[in-house]
Enzyme design. Structure first.
Site, PDB file in Angstrom:
ATOM      1  N   ASN A  69      -9.572  10.639  10.496  1.00 40.61           N
ATOM      2  CA  ASN A  69      -8.632  11.749  10.281  1.00 40.61           C
ATOM      3  C   ASN A  69      -9.316  13.005   9.762  1.00 40.61           C
ATOM      4  O   ASN A  69      -8.793  13.701   8.885  1.00 40.61           O
ATOM      5  CB  ASN A  69      -7.493  11.301   9.348  1.00 40.61           C
ATOM      6  CG  ASN A  69      -6.676  10.178   9.971  1.00 40.61           C
ATOM      7  OD1 ASN A  69      -6.216  10.300  11.115  1.00 40.61           O
ATOM      8  ND2 ASN A  69      -6.535   9.062   9.265  1.00 40.61           N
ATOM      9  N   ASN A  78      -9.107   7.096   4.001  1.00 37.95           N
ATOM     10  CA  ASN A  78      -8.885   7.416   5.408  1.00 37.95           C
ATOM     11  C   ASN A  78      -8.327   8.801   5.696  1.00 37.95           C
ATOM     12  O   ASN A  78      -7.593   8.993   6.666  1.00 37.95           O
ATOM     13  CB  ASN A  78      -7.989   6.350   6.048  1.00 37.95           C
ATOM     14  CG  ASN A  78      -8.729   5.036   6.159  1.00 37.95           C
ATOM     15  OD1 ASN A  78      -9.963   4.999   6.142  1.00 37.95           O
ATOM     16  ND2 ASN A  78      -7.985   3.943   6.234  1.00 37.95           N
ATOM     17  N   HIS A  92      -3.090   4.211  -1.673  1.00 40.06           N
ATOM     18  CA  HIS A  92      -3.896   4.582  -0.507  1.00 40.06           C
ATOM     19  C   HIS A  92      -4.587   5.915  -0.812  1.00 40.06           C
ATOM     20  O   HIS A  92      -3.968   6.973  -0.730  1.00 40.06           O
ATOM     21  CB  HIS A  92      -3.006   4.703   0.728  1.00 40.06           C
ATOM     22  CG  HIS A  92      -3.771   4.679   2.030  1.00 40.06           C
ATOM     23  ND1 HIS A  92      -5.130   4.922   2.109  1.00 40.06           N
ATOM     24  CD2 HIS A  92      -3.353   4.424   3.298  1.00 40.06           C
ATOM     25  CE1 HIS A  92      -5.523   4.819   3.362  1.00 40.06           C
ATOM     26  NE2 HIS A  92      -4.465   4.513   4.107  1.00 40.06           N
ATOM     27  N   GLN A 117       0.847  -1.199   0.000  1.00 37.10           N
ATOM     28  CA  GLN A 117       0.000   0.000   0.000  1.00 37.10           C
ATOM     29  C   GLN A 117       0.880   1.246   0.000  1.00 37.10           C
ATOM     30  O   GLN A 117       1.666   1.460   0.933  1.00 37.10           O
ATOM     31  CB  GLN A 117      -0.952   0.029   1.204  1.00 37.10           C
ATOM     32  CG  GLN A 117      -1.993   1.155   1.071  1.00 37.10           C
ATOM     33  CD  GLN A 117      -2.858   1.317   2.281  1.00 37.10           C
ATOM     34  OE1 GLN A 117      -2.356   1.390   3.410  1.00 37.10           O
ATOM     35  NE2 GLN A 117      -4.178   1.387   2.075  1.00 37.10           N
ATOM     36  N   ARG A 167      -7.425   2.011  -2.903  1.00 39.57           N
ATOM     37  CA  ARG A 167      -8.301   1.889  -1.734  1.00 39.57           C
ATOM     38  C   ARG A 167      -9.046   3.210  -1.532  1.00 39.57           C
ATOM     39  O   ARG A 167      -8.437   4.287  -1.535  1.00 39.57           O
ATOM     40  CB  ARG A 167      -7.518   1.536  -0.469  1.00 39.57           C
ATOM     41  CG  ARG A 167      -8.443   0.973   0.619  1.00 39.57           C
ATOM     42  CD  ARG A 167      -7.723   0.618   1.889  1.00 39.57           C
ATOM     43  NE  ARG A 167      -8.441  -0.422   2.643  1.00 39.57           N
ATOM     44  CZ  ARG A 167      -8.311  -0.613   3.957  1.00 39.57           C
ATOM     45  NH1 ARG A 167      -7.478   0.146   4.654  1.00 39.57           N
ATOM     46  NH2 ARG A 167      -8.981  -1.579   4.569  1.00 39.57           N
ATOM     47  N   GLY A 211      -8.994  -6.983   8.328  1.00 39.94           N
ATOM     48  CA  GLY A 211      -7.824  -6.341   8.915  1.00 39.94           C
ATOM     49  C   GLY A 211      -7.526  -6.917  10.281  1.00 39.94           C
ATOM     50  O   GLY A 211      -6.795  -7.904  10.432  1.00 39.94           O
ATOM     51  N   TYR A 220      -6.128  10.653   4.190  1.00 45.39           N
ATOM     52  CA  TYR A 220      -4.734  10.979   3.867  1.00 45.39           C
ATOM     53  C   TYR A 220      -4.679  11.810   2.598  1.00 45.39           C
ATOM     54  O   TYR A 220      -5.714  12.243   2.093  1.00 45.39           O
ATOM     55  CB  TYR A 220      -3.900   9.681   3.809  1.00 45.39           C
ATOM     56  CG  TYR A 220      -3.854   9.017   5.159  1.00 45.39           C
ATOM     57  CD1 TYR A 220      -4.421   7.774   5.371  1.00 45.39           C
ATOM     58  CD2 TYR A 220      -3.294   9.681   6.260  1.00 45.39           C
ATOM     59  CE1 TYR A 220      -4.406   7.192   6.633  1.00 45.39           C
ATOM     60  CE2 TYR A 220      -3.282   9.095   7.524  1.00 45.39           C
ATOM     61  CZ  TYR A 220      -3.835   7.858   7.700  1.00 45.39           C
ATOM     62  OH  TYR A 220      -3.845   7.281   8.954  1.00 45.39           O
TER      63      TYR A 220
HETATM   64  C1  LIG Z   1      -2.635   3.748   7.546  1.00 46.66           C
HETATM   65  C2  LIG Z   1      -3.624   3.810   8.414  1.00 46.66           C
HETATM   66  C3  LIG Z   1      -5.024   3.889   7.903  1.00 46.66           C
HETATM   67  O1  LIG Z   1      -5.219   3.763   6.687  1.00 46.66           O
HETATM   68  O2  LIG Z   1      -5.944   4.084   8.719  1.00 46.66           O
HETATM   69  C4  LIG Z   1      -3.394   3.798   9.899  1.00 46.66           C
HETATM   70  C5  LIG Z   1      -2.395   4.607  10.439  1.00 46.66           C
HETATM   71  C6  LIG Z   1      -2.153   4.574  11.807  1.00 46.66           C
HETATM   72  C7  LIG Z   1      -2.902   3.755  12.647  1.00 46.66           C
HETATM   73  C8  LIG Z   1      -3.921   2.966  12.088  1.00 46.66           C
HETATM   74  C9  LIG Z   1      -4.156   2.986  10.718  1.00 46.66           C
END
Ligand SMILES: C=C(C(=O)O)c1ccccc1
Length: 360
Positions: free
Chosen positions: A234, A177, A174, A98, A226, A316, A179
């Site tokens: 977040n 979430n 990725h 990822q 994804r 997961g 990011y």
């Molecule tokens: C890469 C993460 C995600 O996609 O939620 C992540 C990062 C830190 C802690 C849990 C998950």
């Protein structure tokens, strides 16, 4: 054995069953943001998954947002990951990496020369991250200049090339979430006034350009994505997720035969019904393989595959304490619970010391 245990293909990647291991951050990278040597055993123990999607791995130093997460931008990192993929392949497993850029979910203490995180706009997330001092509020970001976007896309392209060099069967971009790519997608975080902000067409542009660059580098059939249309993770939020993600999937479908799209349904690791969303409307716009994730059980996973709702189900957290999850689902035995204290950071305890039912 049932529908979960039949083979299928994810683009160029043939998989032995419909059970994928979802990417799991474990914060165990060592000096140089190199994966821990224990990762060889950790992933090898879970190689019976039809597909392993290895943990989020940053594409560049500026793409890091948490303490002790691995990278895929240096030779040392490539060499260490090669030992992991060799071990998984020796067990007949398949594994993709990822590719991650955290954007604004980061902290100056984690970035080169204490730089501030980058984002589509200078809007701080209401979120925390994991630093050497524990959980801290993320740092306020700066907006990426238009002139910086080509280099960002090149970082993704190079990271994908590095992943193939490291022996991965492909990559998962990725874009979920909250990011970086998700920050560009959502109007809660993207308030740009140039061609990467405003309309849905503009906010899906970076996703399209990143995936096109990676697909041209390693082949669309080794490239997955994804997405998490309605996750609040977040501080992600958008005013109209249904049209936004339908357009995102249309654009991904137009790139060529991508290996898969992997969708987190509902809130990441949380309720599946936090916001009403029509996932099958997304799926109808994509000709490739569909991976569904979040809170599935053996029964709901079997039903999803049997009905054609999804091609593969990603698990997961269950894979953390059940390295042989595939066998346990086949046997229908109770699953072991993970130890939350060893989820993030640490060594072999809570990482490679969970037993398999066969005691292997
Ligand atoms: C890469 C993460 C995600 O996609 O939620 C992540 C990062 C830190 C802690 C849990 C998950």
């Amino acid at each position: 054995d049932g529908p979960l245990f039949t083979p299928t293909r994810l683009g160029a990647i043939a998989v032995a069953n419909r059970i994928a291991m979802a990417p799991l951050t474990r914060n165990r990278a060592i000096e140089g943001r190199v994966p821990n040597p224990l990762a060889i055993q950790y992933y090898e123990q879970r190689a019976s998954a039809g597909l392993i999607i290895a943990e989020a791995t940053q594409i560049s130093p500026l793409g890091q947002g948490y303490l002790d997460t691995p990278g895929i931008y240096s030779q040392g990192q490539i060499d260490a990951w090669k030992k992991v993929t060799d071990a998984v392949h020796a067990r007949g497993g398949k594994i993709v990496l990822q590719l991650w850029h955290v954007g604004r979910i980061s902290h100056t203490s984690l970035l080169p020369d204490g730089e501030v995180p980058v984002a589509p706009s200078a809007l701080p997330a209401k979120a925390k991250t994991f630093t050497s001092k524990g959980f801290e509020d993320v740092s306020a970001p700066r907006a990426l200049e238009l002139s910086e976007i080509p280099a960002l896309i090149q970082d993704y392209r190079q990271a994908a090339r590095n992943a193939i060099t490291a022996g991965f069967d492909g990559v998962e971009v990725h874009a979920a979430n909250g990011y970086l790519i998700d920050q560009f997608l959502r109007d809660g975080s993207n308030q740009r006034t140039d061609e990467y902000g405003g309309s849905i067409e503009n906010r899906t542009r970076l996703l399209d350009e990143v995936v096109r660059a990676i697909a041209s580098e390693i082949g669309p059939e080794r490239t997955g994505v994804r997405l998490s249309p309605v996750t609040p993770a977040n501080d992600a939020h958008d005013s109209q997720p249904q049209p936004l993600f339908e357009r995102a999937v249309e654009r991904l479908d137009a790139i060529g035969p991508l290996a898969f799209i992997h969708v987190i349904e509902g809130a990441t690791g949380g309720p599946r019904d936090n916001i009403a969303f029509d996932y099958q409307a997304l799926r109808a716009k994509f000709k490739g393989a569909w991976i569904a994730n979040n809170g599935y059980t053996k029964d709901t996973a079997e039903a999803a595959i049997a009905s054609g709702y999804a091609d593969v189900i990603a698990f997961g957290r269950p894979f953390i304490a059940n390295p042989d999850l595939v066998e346990r689902l086949r046997l229908g035995v109770a699953l072991s619970d993970l130890d939350p204290d060893t989820l993030y950071g640490g060594g072999s305890r809570g990482y490679t010391d969970y037993p398999s039912v066969s005691g292997a």
